[in-house]
Design a protein around this motif. Sequence first.
Motif, mmCIF file in Angstrom:
data_model
loop_
_atom_site.group_PDB
_atom_site.id
_atom_site.type_symbol
_atom_site.label_atom_id
_atom_site.label_comp_id
_atom_site.label_asym_id
_atom_site.label_seq_id
_atom_site.Cartn_x
_atom_site.Cartn_y
_atom_site.Cartn_z
ATOM 1 N N HIS A 4 0.844 -1.199 0.000
ATOM 2 C CA HIS A 4 0.000 0.000 0.000
ATOM 3 C C HIS A 4 0.878 1.248 0.000
ATOM 4 C CE1 HIS A 4 -4.241 1.271 0.595
ATOM 5 N NE2 HIS A 4 -3.684 2.372 1.069
ATOM 6 N N LEU A 5 1.848 1.267 0.888
ATOM 7 C CA LEU A 5 2.774 2.388 0.953
ATOM 8 C C LEU A 5 3.611 2.477 -0.310
ATOM 9 C CD1 LEU A 5 4.150 4.710 2.464
ATOM 10 C CD2 LEU A 5 5.645 3.016 3.547
ATOM 11 N N GLU A 6 4.057 1.343 -0.822
ATOM 12 C CA GLU A 6 4.871 1.335 -2.037
ATOM 13 C C GLU A 6 4.099 1.884 -3.226
ATOM 14 O OE1 GLU A 6 8.143 0.760 -4.515
ATOM 15 O OE2 GLU A 6 7.967 0.792 -2.326
ATOM 16 N N TRP A 7 2.809 1.557 -3.301
ATOM 17 C CA TRP A 7 1.984 2.048 -4.406
ATOM 18 C C TRP A 7 1.908 3.572 -4.373
ATOM 19 C CZ3 TRP A 7 -2.709 4.708 -4.896
ATOM 20 C CH2 TRP A 7 -3.276 4.688 -6.177
ATOM 21 N N TYR A 8 1.662 4.124 -3.189
ATOM 22 C CA TYR A 8 1.593 5.577 -3.068
ATOM 23 C C TYR A 8 2.923 6.239 -3.391
ATOM 24 C CZ TYR A 8 -3.133 5.927 -1.148
ATOM 25 O OH TYR A 8 -4.496 5.909 -0.994
ATOM 26 N N THR A 9 4.012 5.646 -2.924
ATOM 27 C CA THR A 9 5.331 6.215 -3.180
ATOM 28 C C THR A 9 5.638 6.230 -4.672
ATOM 29 O OG1 THR A 9 6.145 5.485 -1.019
ATOM 30 C CG2 THR A 9 7.798 6.000 -2.693
ATOM 31 N N GLN A 10 5.343 5.144 -5.358
ATOM 32 C CA GLN A 10 5.583 5.082 -6.796
ATOM 33 C C GLN A 10 4.710 6.081 -7.544
ATOM 34 O OE1 GLN A 10 8.007 3.452 -8.368
ATOM 35 N NE2 GLN A 10 8.707 2.799 -6.336
ATOM 36 N N ARG A 11 3.449 6.219 -7.108
ATOM 37 C CA ARG A 11 2.565 7.189 -7.755
ATOM 38 C C ARG A 11 3.093 8.602 -7.562
ATOM 39 N NH1 ARG A 11 0.172 5.681 -11.740
ATOM 40 N NH2 ARG A 11 -1.013 7.628 -11.608
ATOM 41 N N CYS A 12 3.627 8.875 -6.377
ATOM 42 C CA CYS A 12 4.170 10.201 -6.098
ATOM 43 C C CYS A 12 5.337 10.508 -7.030
ATOM 44 C CB CYS A 12 4.620 10.283 -4.645
ATOM 45 S SG CYS A 12 5.295 11.891 -4.158
ATOM 46 N N LEU A 13 6.227 9.555 -7.190
ATOM 47 C CA LEU A 13 7.396 9.754 -8.047
ATOM 48 C C LEU A 13 6.989 9.884 -9.512
ATOM 49 C CD1 LEU A 13 9.803 7.156 -6.394
ATOM 50 C CD2 LEU A 13 9.943 9.650 -6.224
ATOM 51 N N LEU A 14 6.074 9.025 -9.954
ATOM 52 C CA LEU A 14 5.657 9.035 -11.354
ATOM 53 C C LEU A 14 4.862 10.282 -11.699
ATOM 54 C CD1 LEU A 14 5.493 7.539 -14.074
ATOM 55 C CD2 LEU A 14 3.437 6.366 -13.204
ATOM 56 N N ASN A 15 3.967 10.690 -10.801
ATOM 57 C CA ASN A 15 3.101 11.829 -11.089
ATOM 58 C C ASN A 15 3.873 13.127 -11.276
ATOM 59 O OD1 ASN A 15 0.726 10.417 -11.111
ATOM 60 N ND2 ASN A 15 0.136 10.941 -9.024
ATOM 61 N N GLN A 16 5.014 13.230 -10.635
ATOM 62 C CA GLN A 16 5.814 14.446 -10.801
ATOM 63 C C GLN A 16 6.144 14.691 -12.265
ATOM 64 O OE1 GLN A 16 9.193 14.724 -8.122
ATOM 65 N NE2 GLN A 16 8.198 13.316 -6.693
ATOM 66 N N TYR A 17 6.484 13.621 -12.984
ATOM 67 C CA TYR A 17 6.852 13.746 -14.393
ATOM 68 C C TYR A 17 5.614 13.858 -15.282
ATOM 69 C CZ TYR A 17 11.294 12.236 -12.463
ATOM 70 O OH TYR A 17 12.441 12.152 -11.712
ATOM 71 N N ILE A 18 4.557 13.144 -14.922
ATOM 72 C CA ILE A 18 3.329 13.197 -15.715
ATOM 73 C C ILE A 18 2.735 14.602 -15.697
ATOM 74 C CG2 ILE A 18 0.937 12.390 -15.854
ATOM 75 C CD1 ILE A 18 1.893 9.683 -14.862
ATOM 76 N N TYR A 19 2.638 15.194 -14.518
ATOM 77 C CA TYR A 19 2.026 16.510 -14.407
ATOM 78 C C TYR A 19 2.909 17.592 -15.027
ATOM 79 C CZ TYR A 19 -1.892 14.951 -11.562
ATOM 80 O OH TYR A 19 -3.051 14.350 -11.130
#
Length: 359
Positions: free
Chosen positions: A75-90
Motif C-alpha cells: 500500500h505504501l509502495e503504491w503511493y510512493t511510486q505514484r508520487c514519483l511518477l506523477n511528478q513527471y506526468i504533471y
Amino acid sequence: MKEILLFLLFFHVVSPVKHSLKFLVTSSSGVKNIPDYVGVLLVDEVLIGYCDSTGEKTEVTHDWMKKLMKDDPQHLEWYTQRCLLNQYIYKAHIDILKKQLNQTGDVHILQRMYGCEWDDETGEVNGFVQLGYNGEDFLAFDLKTLTWIAPKPEAVITKHSWDRDRPGNERWKYLLTQHHPELVKIYLDYGKSSLMRTDLPSMYLLQKTPSSPVRCFATGFYPDRVMMFWRKDGEELHENVEVGEILPNHDGSFQMSVDLNLSSVTPEDWRRYECVFHLSGVKDDIITKLDKAVIRTNCVPPSEFPAGPVIGGVVGLLLLAVCITGVFIWRRRNNGFKPANSSDSSSTDTSCVKDAALN
C-alpha cells in the motif's frame, strides 16, 4: 492569481452516512519556495497522507495509517511510486498546455482534485475528477458519458484529445466507482476510532461590547458535519444573522460561531431567542438560550475563557493549509463546472482576553 474558496457549503440537511476520499494534487513551474509537486490525501476531509517533490516519498499523519502501511507494505509502495511518477506526468501536462495555448515563461500551475463520496447506508458512489489550470476551472470528468467537460474554449482541444482515450477513461471509471470506494472502507476500518468518533462541543455566548452582536460559539466538536443557527420562537432566523466558517482546532476538533445582531431587539424579547447546534449523527441538538447572565465579554479573567480549545498552531493541518490555501488557487464557481459552447495567537493582557472567537 485568484485565491481559493474553500468548500463546503452547509445546508440544513446533512447526511450522517456519507464518507469521502479526496486526492488533491498540484504541479507548478516557475513558483519559488514551494515544491514543484505536492499531493495530499484526505478521508472525510481529514489529512491522512501527503508527498511532495522534495521528500519524494509518502508520509502519513496518523498512527492507524502507519499500522495499515505496516500490515500492507505494498500500500505504501503504491503511493510512493505514484508520487514519483506523477511528478513527471504533471510536468509533461503543463508543457503540453503551454504549447497548446501558446504560453511561455512565467508561472504555470496545474491542479487536480479527484476521488469519491460513498454512502455506507445505500452504497451509492459519486466519483469526481476536476482540473484547474493557472487559477481557472479547466476540465471535469463526466462519469455517465466517460467524456470530459470543458468549461472554457481554451480547454476544448484537451477535451477532444482525452475523450478519444477510451481505455484511460474506462480506468477513471474503475478508480472512481470501485477502487476508491474500497479504499474508503479500508481507511474507515483502520481509522474508525478517530474518523468515526463523535465529540460534542462546549458552547459559549460571547459579546465584545453591550452593543455588539451576540456570538454563539461552539468548540471542540467532531466531525465537522454540523449545522448552527439562531431561532426565535422555534423558527430559524436568517435576517441579522451571520454564520461563520468551520475552523480547525489544534487538537483535530473544530470550532464554529454564528452571530446575532440584537440592535432592534428589546431586552424583554431576549428570552424568545436560542442558538441551535446540530452535529451530524447525533439525535439531540444542543440548545443555548439567549441569556444576558451567561454572556462572556472581552473583559473576563483569562482563567475563565476556553483558550485551550480555541487557539493553537493547527500543526497537523499545516501542510494541508499550505497546499490548499497557498497553492490550490482556482475558485469553485457555483459548485461545479459549466461546459463551454463546444488564528491569530489570542494576545492576552492582564485584564481582557482578546480571542479569535471574538474577532
